[in-house]
Structure formats: C-alpha cells, structure tokens
Design a protein around this motif. Sequence first.
Motif, short mmCIF file in Angstrom:
data_model
loop_
_atom_site.label_atom_id
_atom_site.label_comp_id
_atom_site.label_asym_id
_atom_site.label_seq_id
_atom_site.Cartn_x
_atom_site.Cartn_y
_atom_site.Cartn_z
N LEU A 12 31.82 15.18 65.10
CA LEU A 12 32.18 14.04 64.26
C LEU A 12 30.91 13.45 63.65
O LEU A 12 29.83 13.54 64.24
CB LEU A 12 32.88 12.96 65.09
CG LEU A 12 34.28 13.31 65.56
CD1 LEU A 12 34.79 12.25 66.53
CD2 LEU A 12 35.23 13.41 64.36
N PRO A 13 31.04 12.83 62.48
CA PRO A 13 29.87 12.18 61.89
C PRO A 13 29.39 11.04 62.80
O PRO A 13 30.19 10.41 63.48
CB PRO A 13 30.40 11.60 60.58
CG PRO A 13 31.69 12.28 60.32
CD PRO A 13 32.23 12.72 61.64
N VAL A 43 27.61 7.45 62.55
CA VAL A 43 27.37 6.44 61.53
C VAL A 43 26.54 5.30 62.11
O VAL A 43 26.89 4.74 63.15
CB VAL A 43 28.71 5.87 60.99
CG1 VAL A 43 28.44 4.89 59.85
CG2 VAL A 43 29.61 6.99 60.53
N THR A 93 24.96 7.94 57.47
CA THR A 93 25.94 8.80 58.13
C THR A 93 25.38 10.21 58.24
O THR A 93 25.02 10.81 57.24
CB THR A 93 27.27 8.83 57.32
OG1 THR A 93 27.70 7.49 57.11
CG2 THR A 93 28.34 9.60 58.06
N PHE A 94 25.29 10.70 59.48
CA PHE A 94 24.84 12.07 59.73
C PHE A 94 26.09 12.92 59.98
O PHE A 94 26.84 12.63 60.90
CB PHE A 94 23.96 12.13 60.99
CG PHE A 94 22.66 11.39 60.86
CD1 PHE A 94 21.61 11.93 60.12
CD2 PHE A 94 22.46 10.17 61.50
CE1 PHE A 94 20.38 11.26 60.01
CE2 PHE A 94 21.24 9.50 61.41
CZ PHE A 94 20.21 10.04 60.66
N THR A 95 26.31 13.93 59.16
CA THR A 95 27.48 14.80 59.35
C THR A 95 27.04 16.25 59.51
O THR A 95 26.62 16.89 58.55
CB THR A 95 28.45 14.70 58.14
OG1 THR A 95 28.73 13.32 57.90
CG2 THR A 95 29.75 15.43 58.42
N PRO A 96 27.11 16.76 60.74
CA PRO A 96 26.76 18.16 60.96
C PRO A 96 27.97 19.04 60.68
O PRO A 96 29.03 18.81 61.22
CB PRO A 96 26.40 18.19 62.44
CG PRO A 96 27.12 17.04 63.06
CD PRO A 96 27.46 16.06 61.98
N LYS A 97 27.80 20.02 59.80
CA LYS A 97 28.88 20.97 59.54
C LYS A 97 28.34 22.35 59.85
O LYS A 97 27.14 22.53 59.98
CB LYS A 97 29.32 20.87 58.07
CG LYS A 97 29.85 19.48 57.76
CD LYS A 97 30.51 19.39 56.40
CE LYS A 97 31.08 17.98 56.26
NZ LYS A 97 31.82 17.79 55.04
N PHE A 124 24.02 20.37 56.88
CA PHE A 124 23.82 19.06 57.51
C PHE A 124 23.79 18.08 56.36
O PHE A 124 23.04 18.22 55.40
CB PHE A 124 22.48 19.07 58.26
CG PHE A 124 22.18 17.79 59.00
CD1 PHE A 124 23.17 17.09 59.66
CD2 PHE A 124 20.89 17.28 59.03
CE1 PHE A 124 22.88 15.92 60.36
CE2 PHE A 124 20.58 16.11 59.72
CZ PHE A 124 21.60 15.44 60.39
N GLU A 125 24.69 17.09 56.43
CA GLU A 125 24.83 16.14 55.33
C GLU A 125 24.40 14.75 55.79
O GLU A 125 24.79 14.32 56.87
CB GLU A 125 26.30 16.13 54.91
CG GLU A 125 26.57 15.54 53.56
CD GLU A 125 28.05 15.66 53.22
OE1 GLU A 125 28.49 16.77 52.85
OE2 GLU A 125 28.76 14.65 53.35
N ARG A 132 24.29 10.79 54.40
CA ARG A 132 24.69 9.85 53.35
C ARG A 132 24.04 8.50 53.64
O ARG A 132 24.13 8.01 54.76
CB ARG A 132 26.21 9.69 53.31
CG ARG A 132 26.94 11.01 53.06
CD ARG A 132 28.46 10.85 53.16
NE ARG A 132 28.98 10.03 52.10
CZ ARG A 132 29.32 10.47 50.89
NH1 ARG A 132 29.16 11.74 50.59
NH2 ARG A 132 29.78 9.65 49.97
#
Length: 146
Positions: free
Chosen positions: A7-8, A10, A71-75, A79-80, A82
């Motif tokens: 999960l991201p 935040v 917001t760190f979003t690992p996919k 790695f995104e 925002r």
Amino acid sequence: MAHPALLPVVLTCNTDLRFIDLIQVVGAEFLKHLSFTQEDGERLWLAIQEGIANAMRHGNKLDRDKPVKVTFTPKTDRFEIRIEDRGPGVDLEALPDPNLPENLLKPGGRGVFFMRQVMDEVHMERHPAGSTLVLVKARKVREAHA
C-alpha cells in the motif's frame, strides 16, 4: 506465492524544511526494500528531497500553516513519489534549461533538471486545491527464470 501489493505510505506535514529529514527516514527504507543500489538510492533521494524543498519553498512559500503531502507508492515495475502542495504549480516545460550558456547564472530550473536526470518520469498535476509533483522511477524487474 505472490506477495500482496504494497500500500502507498502517505506522510503529511507542515511546511517546514526540517521535516525533510523525517521524511527521508521513510524514503530511505523504501529505497532499500525496493533493492535500489545505495548509489541509486542516494541519487533518488536527492531528487525527492529537491521536489519536497521546492514544494515547501515555491509551492507553499514557506507558509507553516500549509501542508505538504508526500506519497510513496511501490509498484512491481516502478516506484512512484507524489509531492502535493497548495501552490498553483509550475509549467515544468517552460523552465529554462540550466545547461544552456545564457542560463548558467540564472537561479531556478536546476532542481527539475536534476530530477529529470535521475527519474524516468517527472510531471506536474494541477488541481483546484494546489498541485502535485509526480516522480516515477522504473524498477528493474527480475526475471523469474534467470
């Protein structure tokens, strides 16, 4: 067995440059877990840090009452990151290229130029409440049958 999607994470804080160190603790852990090399991780963090500092300085004009949300979003494949602030945003394409001779002594644009060197994607989303800088770094997907 497939790993569940992460999960991201935040983080929201007041506009205060001292919080960047706090955010770094989380960011650095992510970069380690996403198996970026230490060198890549350091470059990535510098780009992220630049983005957060810009959001605080330029987006929120160092107004402590305005929040910055990271917001760190690992996919699996990327790695995104925002970075949201309350400012109107900036047209990244309109920034002067800091490497052109006529811009060498001009302030501005260097941070974004560096972010573009390090990241695979850098863009700005504008919305009524503010703007979001989106940074994306592709992850090298390990081959299952290497």
